[in-house]
Design a protein around this motif. Structure first.
Motif, mmCIF file in Angstrom:
data_model
loop_
_atom_site.group_PDB
_atom_site.id
_atom_site.type_symbol
_atom_site.label_atom_id
_atom_site.label_comp_id
_atom_site.label_asym_id
_atom_site.label_seq_id
_atom_site.Cartn_x
_atom_site.Cartn_y
_atom_site.Cartn_z
ATOM 1 N N UNK A 190 0.813 14.206 0.623
ATOM 2 C CA UNK A 190 -0.279 13.346 1.059
ATOM 3 C C UNK A 190 0.093 11.872 1.040
ATOM 4 N N UNK A 191 0.387 11.304 -0.126
ATOM 5 C CA UNK A 191 0.793 9.892 -0.173
ATOM 6 C C UNK A 191 2.081 9.609 0.599
ATOM 7 N N UNK A 192 3.008 10.571 0.610
ATOM 8 C CA UNK A 192 4.286 10.369 1.300
ATOM 9 C C UNK A 192 4.084 10.188 2.799
ATOM 10 N N UNK B 28 0.805 -1.209 0.000
ATOM 11 C CA UNK B 28 0.000 0.000 0.000
ATOM 12 C C UNK B 28 0.840 1.261 0.000
ATOM 13 N N UNK B 29 1.787 1.359 0.930
ATOM 14 C CA UNK B 29 2.572 2.585 1.030
ATOM 15 C C UNK B 29 3.469 2.787 -0.206
ATOM 16 N N UNK B 30 4.006 1.669 -0.727
ATOM 17 C CA UNK B 30 4.866 1.777 -1.910
ATOM 18 C C UNK B 30 4.047 2.228 -3.115
ATOM 19 N N UNK B 31 2.884 1.648 -3.295
ATOM 20 C CA UNK B 31 2.033 2.005 -4.423
ATOM 21 C C UNK B 31 1.598 3.464 -4.348
ATOM 22 N N UNK C 117 0.859 7.274 3.437
ATOM 23 C CA UNK C 117 0.921 5.958 2.803
ATOM 24 C C UNK C 117 1.042 4.803 3.774
ATOM 25 N N UNK C 118 1.854 4.950 4.808
ATOM 26 C CA UNK C 118 2.042 3.870 5.782
ATOM 27 C C UNK C 118 0.724 3.461 6.430
ATOM 28 N N UNK C 119 -0.170 4.429 6.638
ATOM 29 C CA UNK C 119 -1.436 4.138 7.304
ATOM 30 C C UNK C 119 -2.342 3.234 6.477
ATOM 31 N N UNK D 106 3.145 5.904 -2.749
ATOM 32 C CA UNK D 106 4.308 6.758 -2.954
ATOM 33 C C UNK D 106 4.633 6.878 -4.439
ATOM 34 N N UNK D 107 4.564 5.755 -5.144
ATOM 35 C CA UNK D 107 4.882 5.763 -6.569
ATOM 36 C C UNK D 107 3.864 6.587 -7.351
ATOM 37 N N UNK D 108 2.591 6.350 -7.127
ATOM 38 C CA UNK D 108 1.578 7.111 -7.843
ATOM 39 C C UNK D 108 1.592 8.584 -7.438
ATOM 40 N N UNK D 109 1.893 8.843 -6.163
ATOM 41 C CA UNK D 109 1.955 10.225 -5.691
ATOM 42 C C UNK D 109 3.165 10.979 -6.198
ATOM 43 N N UNK D 110 4.194 10.240 -6.655
ATOM 44 C CA UNK D 110 5.407 10.906 -7.152
ATOM 45 C C UNK D 110 5.123 11.711 -8.422
ATOM 46 N N UNK D 111 3.962 11.481 -9.018
ATOM 47 C CA UNK D 111 3.520 12.318 -10.141
ATOM 48 C C UNK D 111 3.651 13.796 -9.778
#
Length: 488
Positions: free
Chosen positions: A328-330, A155-158, A333-335, A160-165
């Motif tokens: 936000x995702x950064x 979840x957190x990795x996904x 994401x862990x949650x 972070x990756x999508x949020x890196x946009x």
């Protein structure tokens, strides 16, 4: 003999072996090789939007009208939708790696071609294929990442990756300040914007060569020896780095291998066997696409048209907006792996809908000027960005492996086609009135669409946190094997 009865039934522990791996250099390679393309997408979209005014100048070498710039943006979106659907079904059929190399290659070629644009029709054509490459990336990359990353941190990795946009969007806004400066010729600056994207894509392509095919895809498609080899190499690398012996997992899955699975069967299973999950995917994607495309495409116009912000300062506000989206995702994401998917997605969607109310009031009553407005926008999209990233995570998790890329492509296309087109058109027409009242109504409509996504998550959400993909949605080939086992 039918295709269903022709494959070999095997038992494998590969999914469990991948999920029990500690975080390692291998996962970082996956993160860099696959995830950084979202930075590229953010860079691309933001720079193009920011240089749009330059493209309308006669000495730019292109001389488009404002209407033609809008047409080019729409063509890019259409290309992305078609590319997602076309390459999505190919990704499920021919493999993740083959397609994420092809789609990035297409993006590079089309972006370089864009830099050499000399007329409107050529620019349209180049933007269509650039969008097709990016759309194909959404399907190929998200499916590969989720199949290679351990379940406990998926979840957190996904996110972070999508949020890196948005990290790419911030960088794009910053670069535009230089690219549009008087230092560069009007004919050169905008072309360099596309050239920068192509150079970064080539670097990503070089790293991506070392990312393997998904072992999950391999063993289902009759290539279990290749899958075993990849997993053994990763396990050996991890053991050498940690100096620990990995334990052998007990969980095993039994599947019937198949060289190919028809497009009709994939679509039928994805959208008739899981109708509630399909409805959830549509609600999440339409909600985030509506508010994001509606506000993002028109944010610069809102500042300049309603707050009188000088054009030179608009990119600065766009950088602030993009960084708020990335945080936000950064930070949250862990949650999504600990508190859980359903709770956090609901908070993200309903929370951003609620925060749109004070945002609307600040805009309508002009409280605090542009500073208060950007703070309210950042607060709203801090949550909305987590929800938008989680939409991609959701549809990647909740459908069988054989349909994963197609599911991502389908919901991306539906969300972008509905929310991503209607949102900008609605906001654009409301902004065109020059009146704050209609625009405020637009914000409230966007809040309502996001709220529908949050309510759908409450009712239809799936608790997928820290759970193997095969347990969330059993592969079609596993059901084949189960059927055979019952007949034995």
């Amino acid at each position: 003999m039918s295709e269903r009865a022709s494959g070999t039934v095997i038992s494998t522990k590969i999914p469990a072996r991948l999920d029990r791996l500690p975080w390692s250099r291998f996962h970082r390679r996956v993160l860099v090789g696959l995830g950084t393309v979202w930075i590229l997408d953010g860079l691309e979209v933001t720079m193009v939007g920011s240089v749009a005014a330059r493209l309308t100048e006669k000495d730019s070498g292109l001389g488009l009208t404002p209407g033609q710039v809008g047409v080019a943006a729409a063509i890019y979106i259409v290309g992305a939708c078609i590319g997602a659907l076309f390459f999505g079904q190919l990704t499920d059929r021919f493999g993740r790696k083959k397609l994420f190399m092809i789609t990035l290659g297409l993006y590079i070629v089309a972006t370089v071609a864009t830099a050499f644009s000399f007329s409107a029709w050529y620019f349209y054509l180049a933007r269509f294929f650039t969008g097709a490459g990016i759309g194909g990336e959404y399907a190929a990359i998200n499916s590969a990442i989720d199949e290679l990353i351990p379940a406990r941190v998926r979840g957190r990795v996904d996110l972070l990756i999508n949020g890196s946009y948005w990290f790419g969007a911030a960088a794009g806004s910053g670069l535009v300040v230089f690219l549009l400066s008087p230092i560069l010729s009007p004919m050169i600056g905008w072309r360099l914007a596309f050239g920068i994207g192509a150079v970064l894509a080539v670097l990503i392509l070089l790293v991506r060569r070392h990312v393997p095919e998904s072992p999950r895809w391999l063993f289902i498609h009759g290539r279990e020896e290749e899958a075993e080899k990849i997993v053994r190499q990763v396990e050996q690398e991890v053991s050498e780095l940690t100096e620990e012996q990995l334990s052998e997992p007990e969980q095993e899955i039994r599947v019937r291998q198949r060289d190919k699975i028809s497009f009709v069967e994939i679509a039928k299973v994805a959208f008739t066997k899981y109708p509630k999950r399909a409805l959830l995917g549509i609600a999440l994607f339409v909600g985030q696409a509506f508010i994001y495309n509606g506000v993002t495409f028109n944010l610069g116009t809102l500042f300049s048209g309603f707050f009188g912000t000088p054009s030179a300062l608009v990119p600065i506000f766009l950088v602030i907006y993009a960084l708020g989206n990335f945080l936000g995702p950064l930070l949250l994401g862990r949650l999504f792996d600990t508190v859980g998917r359903r709770t956090m997605i609901t908070i993200a969607y309903l929370g951003s809908a609620v925060l749109t109310l004070p945002l609307t009031a600040i805009f309508y009553f002009q409280w605090g000027g542009e500073a208060a407005f950007i703070i309210a926008v950042c607060a709203t999209f801090f949550l909305a960005s987590s929800g938008a990233s989680a939409a991609y995570l959701t549809v990647s998790e909740i459908f069988p492996m054989e349909t994963r890329a197609l599911a991502i492509a389908f919901f991306y296309a539906i969300g972008t086609g509905l929310g991503g087109v209607v949102g900008p058109l609605m906001f654009g027409s409301l902004i065109g009135t020059g009146d704050r009242g209609p625009v405020a109504i637009g914000f409230l409509i966007a809040a309502g669409v996001m709220a529908i996504g949050g309510l759908a998550e409450i009712v239809l959400g799936v608790n997928a946190e820290q759970t193997s993909l095969e347990d969330i949605a059993k592969p079609l080939t596993a059901e084949d094997a189960d059927d055979d086992h019952q007949l034995d």
